[in-house]
Scaffold this motif. Structure first.
Motif, short mmCIF file in Angstrom:
data_model
loop_
_atom_site.label_atom_id
_atom_site.label_comp_id
_atom_site.label_asym_id
_atom_site.label_seq_id
_atom_site.Cartn_x
_atom_site.Cartn_y
_atom_site.Cartn_z
N GLY A 130 6.07 5.76 6.62
CA GLY A 130 5.78 4.35 6.87
C GLY A 130 4.47 4.17 7.60
O GLY A 130 3.66 3.30 7.29
N LEU A 190 9.10 3.50 13.32
CA LEU A 190 8.28 3.73 12.13
C LEU A 190 8.36 5.21 11.73
O LEU A 190 8.18 6.10 12.58
CB LEU A 190 6.82 3.35 12.48
CG LEU A 190 5.84 3.20 11.34
CD1 LEU A 190 6.28 2.10 10.38
CD2 LEU A 190 4.46 2.87 11.89
N ILE A 236 10.38 2.72 5.61
CA ILE A 236 9.25 2.47 6.51
C ILE A 236 9.72 2.72 7.94
O ILE A 236 9.00 3.27 8.76
CB ILE A 236 8.70 1.04 6.33
CG1 ILE A 236 8.07 0.93 4.95
CG2 ILE A 236 7.70 0.70 7.41
CD1 ILE A 236 7.49 -0.42 4.63
N CYS A 237 10.96 2.32 8.21
CA CYS A 237 11.53 2.52 9.54
C CYS A 237 12.81 3.35 9.41
O CYS A 237 13.51 3.28 8.41
CB CYS A 237 11.87 1.19 10.19
SG CYS A 237 10.44 0.16 10.54
#
Length: 130
Positions: free
Chosen positions: A25, A21, A14-15
């Motif tokens: 994500g 981000l 996601i990151c």
């Protein structure tokens, strides 16, 4: 948008390493946001706390209502007793009034005659009969 368009696989990252981000994500979060109808999330702990507070408040209100009901019943019993006492006193007063009336009738009808003879006993017995 079709339900199929709202589906999004869980991204692997996601990151990125810098905490930014990733595109996957961001796409995942946007699909999730669209899927929930743009509604903010609900804090279940806060909801549970509010429910507990409501239950406690309701229990306290019920307890206070029960105490008020007990006091109202006691007041009703006192009022009923006062009414019964008042009715008894009224009955006694009416009986006393009736006796006073009978005594007045007897007094006015049973006087000795002015000529010195006996009073009319038959009148007295007629009045005294129930």
């Amino acid at each position: 948008m079709s339900p199929r368009g709202l589906n999004s696989p869980l991204p692997a990252e996601i990151c990125d390493a810098d905490g930014r981000l990733t595109a996957m994500g961001r796409a995942f979060l946007m699909k999730l946001w669209e899927r929930t109808g743009y509604a903010p999330g609900i804090d279940s702990a806060w909801t549970a706390l509010e429910a507990d507070i409501a239950v406690l408040s309701a229990a306290q209100a019920q307890s206070m209502a029960n105490a008020a009901l007990a006091e109202a019943k006691a007041a009703l019993e006192l009022a009923t007793q006062a009414l019964l006492d008042a009715q008894s006193i009224r009955s006694q007063a009416l009986k006393a009034l009736e006796m006073a009336q009978d005594s007045t009738i007897l007094l006015t009808t049973a006087r000795p005659k002015r000529d010195g003879s006996q009073s009319d006993e038959s009148m007295v017995f007629t009045i005294m009969k129930p």
